[in-house]
Design an enzyme around this catalytic site. Structure first.
Site, PDB file in Angstrom:
ATOM      1  N   ASP A  81      41.453 -16.707 -11.790  1.00 30.38           N
ATOM      2  CA  ASP A  81      42.640 -17.396 -11.685  1.00 30.38           C
ATOM      3  C   ASP A  81      43.666 -17.420 -11.353  1.00 30.38           C
ATOM      4  O   ASP A  81      43.741 -15.659 -10.926  1.00 30.38           O
ATOM      5  CB  ASP A  81      42.404 -17.180 -13.572  1.00 30.38           C
ATOM      6  CG  ASP A  81      42.866 -18.490 -14.184  1.00 30.38           C
ATOM      7  OD1 ASP A  81      43.629 -19.758 -13.166  1.00 30.38           O
ATOM      8  OD2 ASP A  81      43.792 -19.225 -15.401  1.00 30.38           O
ATOM      9  N   GLY A 130      47.328 -20.875  -8.357  1.00 32.69           N
ATOM     10  CA  GLY A 130      48.678 -21.845  -8.340  1.00 32.69           C
ATOM     11  C   GLY A 130      50.038 -21.466  -8.493  1.00 32.69           C
ATOM     12  O   GLY A 130      50.580 -21.650  -7.847  1.00 32.69           O
ATOM     13  N   ASN A 174      37.658 -28.984 -13.721  1.00 32.96           N
ATOM     14  CA  ASN A 174      38.949 -28.769 -13.226  1.00 32.96           C
ATOM     15  C   ASN A 174      38.862 -30.288 -12.406  1.00 32.96           C
ATOM     16  O   ASN A 174      39.629 -30.811 -11.146  1.00 32.96           O
ATOM     17  CB  ASN A 174      38.542 -27.662 -12.131  1.00 32.96           C
ATOM     18  CG  ASN A 174      38.689 -26.550 -12.200  1.00 32.96           C
ATOM     19  OD1 ASN A 174      37.680 -25.845 -12.029  1.00 32.96           O
ATOM     20  ND2 ASN A 174      39.949 -26.203 -12.776  1.00 32.96           N
ATOM     21  N   THR A 219      33.316 -27.351 -14.022  1.00 32.81           N
ATOM     22  CA  THR A 219      32.579 -28.680 -14.547  1.00 32.81           C
ATOM     23  C   THR A 219      34.352 -30.000 -15.613  1.00 32.81           C
ATOM     24  O   THR A 219      34.390 -31.394 -14.909  1.00 32.81           O
ATOM     25  CB  THR A 219      32.334 -29.275 -15.603  1.00 32.81           C
ATOM     26  OG1 THR A 219      32.268 -28.241 -16.890  1.00 32.81           O
ATOM     27  CG2 THR A 219      30.771 -28.439 -14.875  1.00 32.81           C
TER      28      THR A 219
HETATM   29  C1  IPE Z   1      38.711 -21.378 -14.154  1.00 35.22           C
HETATM   30  O1  IPE Z   1      39.764 -21.280 -14.847  1.00 35.22           O
HETATM   31  C2  IPE Z   1      37.373 -22.283 -13.682  1.00 35.22           C
HETATM   32  C3  IPE Z   1      37.828 -21.204 -12.240  1.00 35.22           C
HETATM   33  C4  IPE Z   1      38.770 -20.593 -12.212  1.00 35.22           C
HETATM   34  C5  IPE Z   1      37.313 -21.811 -11.277  1.00 35.22           C
HETATM   35  P1  IPE Z   1      41.070 -21.858 -15.611  1.00 35.22           P
HETATM   36  O2  IPE Z   1      42.417 -22.518 -15.051  1.00 35.22           O
HETATM   37  O3  IPE Z   1      40.275 -23.833 -14.953  1.00 35.22           O
HETATM   38  O4  IPE Z   1      41.590 -22.199 -16.389  1.00 35.22           O
HETATM   39  P2  IPE Z   1      41.865 -22.357 -17.741  1.00 35.22           P
HETATM   40  O5  IPE Z   1      41.983 -24.568 -17.346  1.00 35.22           O
HETATM   41  O6  IPE Z   1      43.349 -22.296 -17.554  1.00 35.22           O
HETATM   42  O7  IPE Z   1      41.000 -22.174 -19.256  1.00 35.22           O
HETATM   43  C1  IPE Z   2      41.935 -20.992 -10.230  1.00 35.48           C
HETATM   44  O1  IPE Z   2      42.972 -20.943  -9.605  1.00 35.48           O
HETATM   45  C2  IPE Z   2      41.259 -21.388  -8.657  1.00 35.48           C
HETATM   46  C3  IPE Z   2      40.760 -22.650  -9.510  1.00 35.48           C
HETATM   47  C4  IPE Z   2      40.704 -22.885 -10.961  1.00 35.48           C
HETATM   48  C5  IPE Z   2      40.024 -23.707  -8.817  1.00 35.48           C
HETATM   49  P1  IPE Z   2      44.144 -21.920 -10.331  1.00 35.48           P
HETATM   50  O2  IPE Z   2      44.118 -23.238  -9.831  1.00 35.48           O
HETATM   51  O3  IPE Z   2      43.577 -22.279 -11.896  1.00 35.48           O
HETATM   52  O4  IPE Z   2      45.611 -21.378 -10.647  1.00 35.48           O
HETATM   53  P2  IPE Z   2      46.499 -21.250 -11.549  1.00 35.48           P
HETATM   54  O5  IPE Z   2      45.285 -20.837 -13.109  1.00 35.48           O
HETATM   55  O6  IPE Z   2      46.723 -22.411 -11.970  1.00 35.48           O
HETATM   56  O7  IPE Z   2      47.701 -20.111 -11.649  1.00 35.48           O
HETATM   57 MG    MG Z   3      44.316 -21.069 -13.471  1.00 36.01          MG
END
Ligand code: IPE
Ligand code: IPE
Ligand code: MG
Length: 255
Positions: free
Chosen positions: A32, A35, A80, A78
């Site tokens: 995680d 982004g 995302n 699921t």
């Molecule tokens: C969990 O991260 C899923 C993956 C790393 C693929 P998210 O960024 O989607 O989780 P939440 O929404 O913060 O719980």
């Molecule tokens: C994890 O990074 C990757 C996926 C969930 C695919 P994020 O995309 O959730 O990054 P943040 O949490 O928004 O920083």
């Molecule tokens: Mg995230």
């Protein structure tokens, strides 16, 4: 003065990790923070996902060298699909690029690719790349690199429950016979055999939640949360995390 602080700093960050002590057999990582990593650098979120792919390569190699048996990486949940289309499309292209570039290294490292998740709902190009990587590495006997792609634990357990209910309905199974192993045999992780349960669950980026990841399999795992964003997580960070695991005392309800 300088050397005094230099010395002190080294001591504070000294890793507890010992290569000859217990290494968690099944490590699962919620990768995680991609982004936020990009946003901090004033770049689009997808730049973070691309950089995160490099982290996957580094961590895979190091985990395999350390003797980890299964490395499960949460790549797409699921939930995302709720993200904007361009980001989802980018994430669906990533496995194609990743395996294109990395399968030769995986073969060299004797790493076997597997996948858990509702892969039938993935776009054709993503599914094809994943299946090809599974095929290309199927004879490897080292670490299993298990990608969770379009994975959600609640749906996984509901599907397992439905299949078990159908077996009862058909008269193949008695209700009293249903036990842990009946249930585990219907989970997406069934192929992992003895390593189905997670030993160590790592989540990067400072979020401290499970986000629908391996709810059954994490029943007795150790958890590790770090503020480090996934693109900044590296071999040393992995060793540091394992060092902390090595100091834990897992009791499984006993003493
Ligand atoms: C969990 O991260 C899923 C993956 C790393 C693929 P998210 O960024 O989607 O989780 P939440 O929404 O913060 O719980
Ligand atoms: C994890 O990074 C990757 C996926 C969930 C695919 P994020 O995309 O959730 O990054 P943040 O949490 O928004 O920083
Ligand atoms: Mg995230």
């Amino acid at each position: 003065m300088k050397s005094f602080f230099g010395k002190r700093k080294k001591k504070q960050t000294e890793s507890l990790f010992k290569e000859n002590e217990e290494i968690p057999q099944h490590i699962a990582i919620i990768m995680d923070g991609n982004g936020r990593w990009a946003q901090k650098k004033i770049m689009p979120r997808i730049a973070g996902h691309r950089e995160g792919m490099n982290t996957v390569k580094k961590i895979t190699k190091r985990a395999s060298q350390l003797g980890v048996k299964v490395l499960t990486l949460y790549a797409f949940s699921t939930e995302n699909w709720k993200r904007p289309d361009p980001e989802v499309n980018f994430l669906m292209q990533l496995p194609v690029d990743f395996f294109d570039a990395f399968v030769p290294d995986l073969i060299k490292e004797n790493v076997k690719v597997q996948v858990i998740g509702f892969t039938d709902q993935l776009p054709v190009h993503t599914r094809k790349a994943v299946n090809q990587a599974i095929e290309d590495t199927k004879n490897n006997t080292g670490m299993i690199l298990n990608f969770a792609l379009n994975y959600g634990s609640r749906s996984e357990m509901l599907e397992a429950t439905k299949r078990i209910a159908a077996q009862v309905q058909n008269g193949q199974l008695e209700i009293e016979e249903i036990d842990d192993s009946t249930f585990e045999s219907q989970l997406m992780t069934a192929e992992l055999g003895d390593y189905q349960n997670v030993d160590y669950m790592i989540r990067t980026s400072g979020e401290e939640r499970i986000s629908n990841f391996l709810l059954w399999q994490n029943a007795y795992s150790e958890f590790y949360f770090t503020k480090t964003l996934w693109p900044d997580f590296d071999e040393t960070a992995l060793e540091e995390a394992i060092g902390i695991y090595q100091k834990r005392h897992r009791r499984f309800g006993g003493l």
